[in-house]
Design an enzyme around this catalytic site. Structure first.
Site, mmCIF file in Angstrom:
data_model
loop_
_atom_site.group_PDB
_atom_site.id
_atom_site.type_symbol
_atom_site.label_atom_id
_atom_site.label_comp_id
_atom_site.label_asym_id
_atom_site.label_seq_id
_atom_site.Cartn_x
_atom_site.Cartn_y
_atom_site.Cartn_z
ATOM 1 N N LYS A 26 40.685 36.886 48.194
ATOM 2 C CA LYS A 26 39.246 36.873 47.902
ATOM 3 C C LYS A 26 38.709 35.440 47.851
ATOM 4 O O LYS A 26 37.668 35.146 48.440
ATOM 5 C CB LYS A 26 39.018 37.594 46.566
ATOM 6 N N SER A 27 39.429 34.562 47.168
ATOM 7 C CA SER A 27 38.934 33.183 47.033
ATOM 8 C C SER A 27 38.836 32.492 48.394
ATOM 9 O O SER A 27 37.856 31.807 48.687
ATOM 10 C CB SER A 27 39.872 32.367 46.135
ATOM 11 N N GLY A 98 30.424 36.058 41.123
ATOM 12 C CA GLY A 98 30.181 34.725 40.567
ATOM 13 C C GLY A 98 30.545 33.640 41.563
ATOM 14 O O GLY A 98 29.885 32.595 41.637
ATOM 15 N N ARG A 126 26.166 36.055 33.356
ATOM 16 C CA ARG A 126 27.217 35.026 33.364
ATOM 17 C C ARG A 126 26.640 33.598 33.390
ATOM 18 O O ARG A 126 25.559 33.377 33.947
ATOM 19 C CB ARG A 126 28.164 35.284 34.542
ATOM 20 N N SER A 169 37.094 25.028 36.116
ATOM 21 C CA SER A 169 36.530 26.065 36.985
ATOM 22 C C SER A 169 36.550 25.616 38.428
ATOM 23 O O SER A 169 35.914 24.640 38.804
ATOM 24 C CB SER A 169 35.096 26.385 36.555
ATOM 25 N N GLN A 171 35.198 27.231 40.720
ATOM 26 C CA GLN A 171 33.876 27.518 41.281
ATOM 27 C C GLN A 171 32.940 26.335 41.086
ATOM 28 O O GLN A 171 32.176 25.979 41.984
ATOM 29 C CB GLN A 171 33.303 28.775 40.639
ATOM 30 N N ASP A 319 42.841 35.145 36.337
ATOM 31 C CA ASP A 319 42.570 36.484 36.884
ATOM 32 C C ASP A 319 43.716 37.460 36.643
ATOM 33 O O ASP A 319 43.538 38.668 36.796
ATOM 34 C CB ASP A 319 42.274 36.386 38.387
ATOM 35 N N LYS A 346 33.793 36.525 32.098
ATOM 36 C CA LYS A 346 34.077 37.004 33.453
ATOM 37 C C LYS A 346 33.181 38.217 33.735
ATOM 38 O O LYS A 346 32.161 38.381 33.082
ATOM 39 C CB LYS A 346 35.566 37.337 33.592
ATOM 40 N N ARG A 392 39.050 44.226 37.531
ATOM 41 C CA ARG A 392 40.396 43.872 37.076
ATOM 42 C C ARG A 392 40.815 44.691 35.841
ATOM 43 O O ARG A 392 41.997 44.911 35.616
ATOM 44 C CB ARG A 392 40.515 42.368 36.827
#
Ligand code: S3P
Length: 433
Positions: A26-27, A98, A126, A169, A171, A319, A346, A392
């Site tokens: 996914k990332s 996110g 978030r 993070s 992100q 995760d 999350k 998750r």
């Protein structure tokens, strides 16, 4: 308005056996989609993530002028916008993702138009200040709504900064690097805990020069990206559910081909080894800087020990913590998690939901502001699990259900499709009942 939810019934299993090839990470899929959208020329991505989150990234770059199609083999083709995104008429919908919202904020703040980023109810709760702050320091015109989405951006010329992230993070790091790519001067990002480095590797794969030290990464502005051909490695965070499931059953044997093994993501393999599982890695290769290989897991013959996860480990396993906590009762000495306050912001408050669902299955568990104590040596019973719409949580408790007595009901099971639509089907494939 209440959204439709579906239930899944998970009966106990006797063993976990088989081999799996998982959909793309996914990332990495997010990053390749976003960078391909900005790049010059064509990108072809085989084994792109099948999750709804990555579909949000693709839809956003399509709305920004990239041409996105799927070829006859199922690969995604993206003809990039050539460095300049067009004005998007409607707000850009990041769905539940996110990653999409935060990384796109970095890509768009140095562009020439105005944009609004929106998301679903969970994403709209978030924290977004963590990306607004460094981007504003670079000169971005970016506004939030009480710290959250909608995010409004008026594109402008940015300047490089030297920024130390207060939250570990990937992100945030990615948003700053993606803005830095298009800013004047050099942007340096420093982090105390080394977070996943897919953005650094992806930027290099698309032709940008990125400099790294042990705790920093720098990028010069004004570089152009060009499209790539890639096969995205299987998602290790999706594999985590099956790796943990296999660790529950002495005699289990599970093999994953073409699995992403980036060292900044693979800490779970060390934890499983510490719990006593046997992990074998074969056929290691590097693809666009990302390690890929075959992984085989066998459960410890005399059951799992226990472990503590804290400090930088907590950030690197962020995760995977819900599923590790969910198998905690079946270990001998329990699973103790600390320094994981991020879990509370999350897709749901994952500390609260893990504690609540473990208790509903009859487990003793102690909740802390930044973690959980899940004592070992406990037998669980079936229960109705509230996924809270969090993929998750739905998958973690499907794993806990495999060794519970009775049939567990997962409420909001459709949320698994956010990252892993094939999850339940694959679970049925490898669970011997
Ligand atoms: C991600 C980073 C992590 C992780 C998320 C994906 C990424 O979030 O929880 O699922 O792809 O960069 P943070 O970087 O915000 O911790």
């Amino acid at each position: 308005m209440t959204e439709a939810t579906t239930e899944r019934i998970i009966p106990p299993a006797r063993n976990i056996l088989g081999s799996l090839r998982l959909p793309g990470d996914k990332s990495i899929s997010h990053r390749y989609a976003l960078l391909a959208g900005l790049a010059h020329g064509k990108t072809r991505l085989a084994n792109f993530s099948s999750g709804a989150d990555c579909a949000s990234s693709l839809a956003c770059v399509a709305a920004l002028g990239a041409k996105v199609t799927r070829d006859e083999d199922g690969a995604i083709e993206i003809v990039g916008a050539g460095g300049h995104f067009r004005h998007a008429e409607a707000p850009l919908d990041c769905g539940n993702s996110g990653s999409t919202m935060r990384m796109l904020a970095g890509l768009l703040t140095p562009q020439r138009s105005a944009y609004t980023l929106v998301g679903d109810a969970s994403l709209s709760r978030r924290p977004m200040e963590r990306v607004r702050k460094p981007l504003a320091e670079m000169g971005a015109d970016i506004h939030l709504t009480e710290g959250h989405a909608p995010v409004t951006i008026r594109g402008s010329q940015l300047r490089g900064i030297d920024y130390t992230t207060p939250v570990p993070s990937a992100q945030v790091k990615s948003a700053v690097l993606f803005a830095g790519l298009q800013a004047s001067g050099t942007t340096t990002l420093r982090e105390a805990v080394r977070t996943r480095d897919h953005s650094e590797l992806a930027l290099r794969a698309f032709g940008a020069k990125v400099d790294r030290t042990i705790d920093s990464v720098s990028i010069a502005g004004g570089q152009q990206l060009r499209g790539i051909e890639a096969a995205i490695p299987g998602d290790l965070s999706s594999a985590a559910f099956f790796l943990c499931a296999a660790a529950l059953f002495p005699g289990s044997n599970l093999v994953f081909d073409e699995l992403g093994l980036n060292p900044t993501r693979a800490t779970l393999l060390d934890v499983l080894t510490a719990l006593g599982a046997q992990i074998g890695v074969l056929n290691l290769e590097e693809k666009h800087g990302e390690l890929v290989g075959t992984v085989q897991v066998n459960a410890p013959p005399d059951g799992m020990k226990g472990t503590t996860i804290s400090g930088s480990l907590a950030a690197q396993l962020i995760d995977e913590l819900p599923v590790l906590a969910a198998i905690g009762p079946y270990t001998r000495n329990g699973i103790r998690i600390r320094d994981a306050k991020e879990l509370r912001v999350k897709e749901s408050d994952r500390i609260a939901l893990v504690a609540r669902n473990l208790r509903s299955m009859g487990a003793e568990v102690q909740e802390f502001d930044d973690g959980l104590d899940v004592p070992g040596g406990q037998q669980l019973h079936a229960a109705e699990i509230d996924s809270g719409g969090d993929h998750r949580i739905a998958m973690a408790f499907s794993v806990a259900a495999l060794r519970a007595s009775g049939q567990t009901v997962i409420r909001g099971a459709e949320s698994a499709a956010i990252s892993f639509p094939e999850f339940f089907e694959m679970l049925d494939q490898v669970a011997e009942r």
